[in-house]
Write an enzyme that holds these catalytic residues in place. Structure first.
Site, mmCIF file in Angstrom:
data_model
loop_
_atom_site.group_PDB
_atom_site.id
_atom_site.type_symbol
_atom_site.label_atom_id
_atom_site.label_comp_id
_atom_site.label_asym_id
_atom_site.label_seq_id
_atom_site.Cartn_x
_atom_site.Cartn_y
_atom_site.Cartn_z
ATOM 1 N N ASP A 63 54.261 -23.312 -35.258
ATOM 2 C CA ASP A 63 53.333 -24.403 -34.970
ATOM 3 C C ASP A 63 53.785 -25.086 -33.681
ATOM 4 O OD1 ASP A 63 51.323 -26.462 -35.257
ATOM 5 O OD2 ASP A 63 51.368 -26.094 -37.415
ATOM 6 N N GLY A 82 55.569 -23.372 -30.527
ATOM 7 C CA GLY A 82 54.794 -22.772 -29.451
ATOM 8 C C GLY A 82 53.312 -22.975 -29.676
ATOM 9 N N PHE A 125 49.638 -21.242 -30.291
ATOM 10 C CA PHE A 125 48.999 -19.977 -30.685
ATOM 11 C C PHE A 125 47.899 -19.573 -29.717
ATOM 12 C CE2 PHE A 125 47.241 -22.908 -34.231
ATOM 13 C CZ PHE A 125 46.234 -23.422 -33.422
ATOM 14 N N HIS A 165 39.020 -23.293 -38.799
ATOM 15 C CA HIS A 165 37.923 -24.265 -38.898
ATOM 16 C C HIS A 165 38.115 -25.454 -37.962
ATOM 17 C CE1 HIS A 165 39.546 -27.324 -42.094
ATOM 18 N NE2 HIS A 165 40.519 -26.908 -41.311
#
Length: 339
Positions: free
Chosen positions: A203, A226, A228, A246
């Site tokens: 995360d 980091g 994504f 979402h």
């Protein structure tokens, strides 16, 4: 319809219109930790609770009286306050406690964004209109709310974490990479059931930095910070994405999924965990549509999705959907394989 039925519908709608008032009172008592100050099988006086919370007794009485009218707490005429079945869910020691939701849903970041909801209808992002910044940047700048968000995700009342671990066979997994994992609650439930597996919590740097050392699960979980949007860790045989997509419009979702695909071996599997939206509201659950509206308030075009919409994301990012696994929670596990 009879007059009583007409009047009942009118009153029900009136209470829905004023639902924000109830939400704000629930956040107030949750912020005070008031439910924890009342014994499960005993009572406290309003004066005692006010003293414990360092607030005035008279306004606290008025708040508790209003909540009791909705079945949250019980209030005797002598000023004794007891738990009701509903208020017990506000205790922090309740499984899947609603304490965290009461604090999160109407916290300042969300509260002000919902006040600007109308801008979404003309292509704007309510959160940006309210705060002049994006949601995740706001959380980086408001650490207390960010940690409240993490706690809420770990205690989301849909029991998603237990449901994921119980619904999918992770027995052959060696390394599970949880992408956008928050504080790693999903991995903790999975590793408790499947002792041969190890996990990676991936995360943002600020999220990972806030995770307590005891969350390492005796060395079975590694933390890695980091973005994504840039990369995800390599070497996993299962890539898990729980309630992340979402939060993002389609273009960003495809980027996340492509980065997962680039990190995955050909025999790895992708598990996307989301609540699949039912196009027919007569068949869907109200809470699902409220989450969809939260996504609109926070991110504009981010949303809950149907299965065909997930298939389109997979097609654009190099995956093929294999199956959809229902769980004992509103979320489903969507399994996809690299093409």
């Amino acid at each position: 319809m009879t007059n009583d039925e007409v009047e009942g519908d009118r009153e029900a709608l009136d209470l829905l219109i004023r639902g924000f008032q109830v939400s704000r009172m629930l956040r107030l008592v949750a912020d005070l930790g008031l439910a924890d100050k009342i014994p499960r099988d005993g009572s406290r006086t309003v004066s005692e609770l006010a003293a414990d919370c360092a607030v005035l007794a008279t306004p606290l009485l008025r708040v508790l009286r209003a909540l009791a009218a909705f079945g949250v707490f019980r209030l005797d005429m002598d000023g004794s306050v007891w738990h009701s079945p509903r208020s017990l869910w506000l205790r922090t020691d309740a499984p899947n406690s609603l304490h965290y939701g009461a604090r999160f849903w109407s916290a300042p970041g969300s509260w002000k964004a919902w006040g600007m909801l109308d801008v979404a209808l003309t292509g704007g992002v309510p959160h940006e209109a309210a705060w002049s910044t994006g949601r995740f940047q706001y959380l980086r700048e408001h650490a207390d709310e960010a940690r409240g968000f993490d706690a809420f995700m770990a205690n989301f009342p849909d029991r998603r974490h237990e449901a994921i671990a119980a619904s999918f066979d992770f027995s052959t997994a060696k390394r599970i990479v949880d992408v956008g994992a928050g504080n790693g609650e999903a991995l903790h439930h999975i590793l408790a059931r499947f002792p041969a597996a190890r996990g990676v919590v991936f995360d943002r740097e600020d999220v990972v930095a806030a995770i307590a050392p005891q969350a390492l699960a005796d060395g079975r979980i590694d933390f890695e910070g980091g973005s994504f949007f840039e990369r995800v860790p390599e070497g996993g045989d299962i890539y898990l994405i729980v309630r992340v997509l979402h939060n993002w419009p389609d273009t960003e979702c495809v980027q996340i999924l492509r980065n997962c695909r680039a990190a995955m071996a050909s025999d790895a599997r992708l598990l996307v965990v989301e609540q699949i939206i039912e196009p027919d509201p007569a068949r869907g659950r109200p809470a699902g549509y409220l989450v969809d509206m939260q996504m609109m308030a926070m991110f504009g075009t981010a949303r809950e999705r149907t299965i065909p919409e997930f298939d389109e994301l997979f097609e654009r990012s190099g995956f093929t959907r294999q199956r959809v696994i229902a769980t004992g929670s509103p979320v489903s596990v969507i399994e996809a394989l690299p093409r």
